[in-house]
Scaffold this active site. Structure first.
Site, PDB file in Angstrom:
ATOM      1  CG  ASN A   5     -15.343 -41.533 -10.960  1.00  0.00           C
ATOM      2  OD1 ASN A   5     -14.364 -42.212 -10.630  1.00  0.00           O
ATOM      3  ND2 ASN A   5     -15.558 -40.328 -10.476  1.00  0.00           N
TER       4      ASN A   5
ATOM      5  CB  SER B  77     -36.042 -54.115  -1.865  1.00  0.00           C
ATOM      6  OG  SER B  77     -36.446 -53.364  -3.000  1.00  0.00           O
TER       7      SER B  77
ATOM      8  CB  ALA C 141     -25.182 -40.704  -6.201  1.00  0.00           C
TER       9      ALA C 141
ATOM     10  CB  ALA D  47     -31.467 -46.778  -2.397  1.00  0.00           C
TER      11      ALA D  47
ATOM     12  CE  LYS E  72     -20.350 -41.832 -12.714  1.00  0.00           C
ATOM     13  NZ  LYS E  72     -20.522 -41.130 -11.425  1.00  0.00           N
TER      14      LYS E  72
ATOM     15  CB  SER F 286     -15.446 -32.889 -17.115  1.00  0.00           C
ATOM     16  OG  SER F 286     -16.257 -33.464 -16.117  1.00  0.00           O
TER      17      SER F 286
END
Length: 282
Positions: A88, A156, A132, A129, A67, A18
Site C-alpha cells: 500500500n 476455505s 484487509a 477473509a 495492492k 488521502s
C-alpha cells in the site's frame, strides 16, 4: 525550488481523502511537497510504475485494485508486504522502488488506546477473509496477540489466511453462525468486510445479540463513520472503534516511510471527520 511529488494510485481514486491529510501533514511539518490523486486503470499499472521512476515521484500510496498486482513491477518489498502479499506504500529511493504495507500495523495502532490488557492477553475475532482481514490477521499474529480467530462465509478463504501466516498464534476458523453464538469468547471483534458501506449501509455481517457489554467492537469501514454494526454494538454497551483510526494511522506510517517524520494524527483525524460529517468515537 520544485516541490516533491507524492500521490495515490488506484481505480477509482477520486473519492480518496488521502490528499487532504497528507498535504496538511506536509504543511504542518514545513515540507515542500504536494500529494495528488492518480487514476490508474489495471491495464496501465506497469506504465504508471515506470512513470513514478521517470517523473521522480518520491512516493505513492497504492489502493484497490492494485495492492497485489503492483508487486512484480517493484524492485523490492519489505518483510511485512511480503507476508501480506500486498503493497500500500511505495518509496522511490533514487529510482529504486520499494514496497511496504502499513495497513495491519495501522490497525493495531488505532485500536491500542482502547485495550485495557496487553495484546498477548487478548482474544480476538476477525470477521471476513479478504485482503484487509489477511493484513490485520498477520499483524495481530506477529504482534503476539493471545488468540485470533477468523469467521467467514467461505471457510476455505479463512483457512488460506491461517496457512499463509508463519507466526505461531492460537487460531481457528469458524462459521458466521458459530461466531454469532460465541461472542462472549472475545475481547475484541473486528469487522473487515464491505458490509455496512454503500450500497449496503443497513446490512450487518452478524447479529451482536448476547455480546458482553464492554467488549471492543471495531469496524474498518470509515464512511459512514458509525456503521449499523457499530450502532448495534453501542446499544449493547460495547466500546466501539470506527475505521477512521486505521485509515489515519496507515497513512501516517506511509508518511513516515517517505519522510522519516511522523505526522500529527489528531490533525489528520480532524480533517477526515470534518469531511465525513462525523465525530470522534470514544
Amino acid at each position: 525550488m520544485t516541490a516533491d511529488v507524492y500521490g495515490i494510485i488506484g481505480c477509482p481514486v477520486g473519492h480518496s481523502m488521502s490528499p487532504e491529510i497528507h498535504n496538511l501533514a506536509f504543511q504542518d511539518l514545513l515540507i515542500d511537497a504536494v500529494y495528488h490523486r492518480f487514476h490508474v486503470e489495471k491495464r496501465d499499472l506497469e506504465a504508471a510504475v515506470k512513470g513514478i521512476r521517470a517523473l521522480g515521484i518520491k512516493g505513492v500510496n497504492v489502493t484497490i485494485p492494485h495492492k497485489e498486482d503492483v508487486i512484480p513491477f517493484l524492485d523490492a518489498i519489505d518483510e511485512t508486504a511480503a507476508r501480506m502479499g500486498a503493497v500500500n506504500t511505495i518509496v522511490n529511493e533514487d529510482g529504486r522502488l520499494k514496497g511496504y504495507n502499513t495497513d495491519g500495523q495501522g490497525y493495531i495502532e488505532s485500536v491500542l488506546p482502547y485495550l485495557d490488557k496487553e495484546l498477548s492477553e487478548i482474544s480476538c475475532l476477525i470477521i471476513g477473509a479478504g485482503g484487509a482481514a489477511r493484513g490485520i490477521y498477520s499483524a495481530m499474529a506477529h504482534a503476539e496477540t493471545g488468540r485470533v480467530d477468523l469467521a467467514n462465509r467461505t471457510p476455505s478463504r479463512a483457512y488460506a489466511i491461517l496457512e499463509s501466516c508463519s507466526a505461531p498464534v492460537s487460531s481457528k476458523v469458524i462459521t458466521l453462525d458459530q461466531a454469532q453464538c460465541s461472542l462472549t469468547d472475545y475481547d475484541l471483534i473486528i469487522q473487515t468486510t464491505s458490509i455496512g458501506m454503500s450500497p449496503k449501509e443497513q446490512a450487518k455481517p452478524i447479529s451482536l445479540a448476547g455480546i458482553v457489554p464492554g467488549t471492543i467492537v471495531s469496524d474498518i469501514i470509515y464512511n459512514p463513520v458509525k456503521t449499523v454494526f457499530l450502532q448495534e454494538a453501542e446499544k449493547h454497551g460495547c466500546r466501539i472503534v470506527s475505521g477512521v483510526g486505521m485509515f489515519i494511522y496507515q497513512a501516517a506510517l506511509s508518511f513516515r516511510h517517505w519522510t522519516g517524520k511522523m505526522p500529527d494524527v489528531k490533525a489528520m483525524e480532524a480533517v477526515v471527520l470534518q469531511k465525513l460529517g462525523g465525530s470522534k468515537i470514544c
